[in-house]
Design a protein around this motif. Structure first.
Motif, short mmCIF file in Angstrom:
data_model
loop_
_atom_site.label_atom_id
_atom_site.label_comp_id
_atom_site.label_asym_id
_atom_site.label_seq_id
_atom_site.Cartn_x
_atom_site.Cartn_y
_atom_site.Cartn_z
N ASN A 113 0.83 -1.21 0.00
CA ASN A 113 0.00 0.00 0.00
C ASN A 113 0.86 1.26 0.00
N SER A 114 1.94 1.23 0.83
CA SER A 114 2.82 2.40 0.86
C SER A 114 3.50 2.62 -0.49
N MET A 115 3.93 1.50 -1.13
CA MET A 115 4.53 1.63 -2.45
C MET A 115 3.53 2.17 -3.47
N LYS A 116 2.28 1.71 -3.33
CA LYS A 116 1.24 2.18 -4.25
C LYS A 116 0.99 3.68 -4.06
N MET A 117 0.93 4.12 -2.78
CA MET A 117 0.72 5.54 -2.52
C MET A 117 1.89 6.37 -3.02
N GLU A 118 3.12 5.86 -2.80
CA GLU A 118 4.30 6.58 -3.28
C GLU A 118 4.30 6.68 -4.81
N PHE A 119 3.86 5.60 -5.45
CA PHE A 119 3.79 5.63 -6.92
C PHE A 119 2.77 6.65 -7.39
N GLN A 120 1.62 6.71 -6.69
CA GLN A 120 0.62 7.69 -7.07
C GLN A 120 1.13 9.12 -6.89
N ILE A 121 1.86 9.35 -5.76
CA ILE A 121 2.42 10.69 -5.54
C ILE A 121 3.42 11.05 -6.63
N LYS A 122 4.29 10.07 -6.95
CA LYS A 122 5.28 10.34 -8.00
C LYS A 122 4.59 10.57 -9.35
N TYR A 123 3.53 9.78 -9.60
CA TYR A 123 2.81 9.95 -10.87
C TYR A 123 2.17 11.34 -10.95
N ALA A 124 1.56 11.78 -9.81
CA ALA A 124 0.95 13.11 -9.81
C ALA A 124 2.02 14.19 -9.95
#
Length: 290
Positions: A113-124
């Motif tokens: 989940n943390s990796m997913k959230m970090e990926f979303q932040i990086k994507y944004a």
């Protein structure tokens, strides 16, 4: 676990064998003599004793057998308990392994989940960077100087507003500090006023306990050892029994403390003497002479 039980039985018997070959001689005497009777009685007693000993040994063997059987049952019970304990230990071990696997699964889920959230932040962030790059390119493509001047004006106004906001915040902080200081001063004044009020109350309480008396002497002629009387009370505080002073010229101390006594007398006689008595004892004296 195998237990072998051996039971040994020892049979003991005593008897006698009659020889049938020899013939009893025929005599006229009695066949069973006293000697024979005693011998037969001894054999019966010995047989009875042997039988009793044999019964005791059989009872002891039975008791030993029951004891060994009880021990065998205890061994079986211990074996069963050990097997149950081993089974419980295996169940607990499997449960611990299951808990560990569940914890690892939860940790893995949290990590995912943390990796997913970090990926979303990086994507944004990447998308925002692309939009900023597009805006910069659009600004670069502007050729109109007026638009650039307007942009600079907006930037200058923004900086001016930020400066004014900082000044306002500084003034607000100074005002808050000043209010806090005034608050502390007010609290100090309030505490000081409270202490002053307490001091005044204590002072008033002490003053209210003081005794003050001023009386005017009765004018006239007095003989030797005659008590001087008072005709009026000028000042009285903390004194209840004033009638005693007017009637008898005697003052009774109603409160404990230190009393200061002053007496002023004017006379036209050539010589006079007066005394002040306490509880009938003379403690002050004055002599007047021209």
């Amino acid at each position: 676990m195998k237990v072998f039980v051996f039971i040994s039985l020892i049979l003991h018997s005593s008897g006698f064998l009659l020889n049938t070959v020899s013939q009893i001689p025929t005599t006229k005497d009695p066949i069973l003599t006293d000697k024979h009777f005693d011998m037969l009685l001894n054999l019966i007693l010995e047989l009875r004793s042997s039988q009793r000993k044999q019964d005791q040994e059989i009872a002891q063997f039975r008791k030993d057998f029951l004891t060994m059987k009880h021990e065998l049952d205890l061994c079986k019970l211990n074996i069963h308990n050990n097997e149950s304990a081993e089974t419980r230990f295996m169940v607990l071990e499997n449960r611990n392994k299951t808990d560990k696997l569940q914890q690892e699964l939860e940790n893995t889920s949290k990590y995912v989940n943390s990796m997913k959230m970090e990926f979303q932040i990086k994507y944004a962030t990447v998308n925002k960077s692309k939009e900023l790059e597009h805006d910069i390119e659009s600004l670069k493509s502007l050729k109109a100087i007026n638009n650039l001047n307007a942009l600079f004006d907006v930037r200058n106004q923004t900086q001016h507003i930020e400066n004014e906001l900082q000044k306002t915040n500084s003034k607000l902080d100074a005002t808050v500090s000043d209010v806090e200081a005034r608050k502390q001063d007010f609290l100090a004044l309030y505490q000081k006023a409270d202490l002053t009020e307490q001091h005044l109350e204590e002072r008033w309480a002490k003053l209210s306990k003081r005794v003050i008396l001023s009386a005017r002497l009765k004018t006239g002629s007095y003989l030797q050892n005659q008590r001087i009387l008072f005709e009026s009370i000028e000042t009285a505080n903390g004194v209840q029994n004033i009638s005693s002073i007017l009637n008898s010229g005697q003052f009774t101390c109603e409160h404990n403390g230190i009393y200061h006594i002053s007496v002023y007398i004017t006379t036209n006689s050539h010589q006079s003497r007066y005394f002040v008595l306490k509880n009938g004892q003379r403690f002050a004296e004055a002599f007047v002479s021209f």
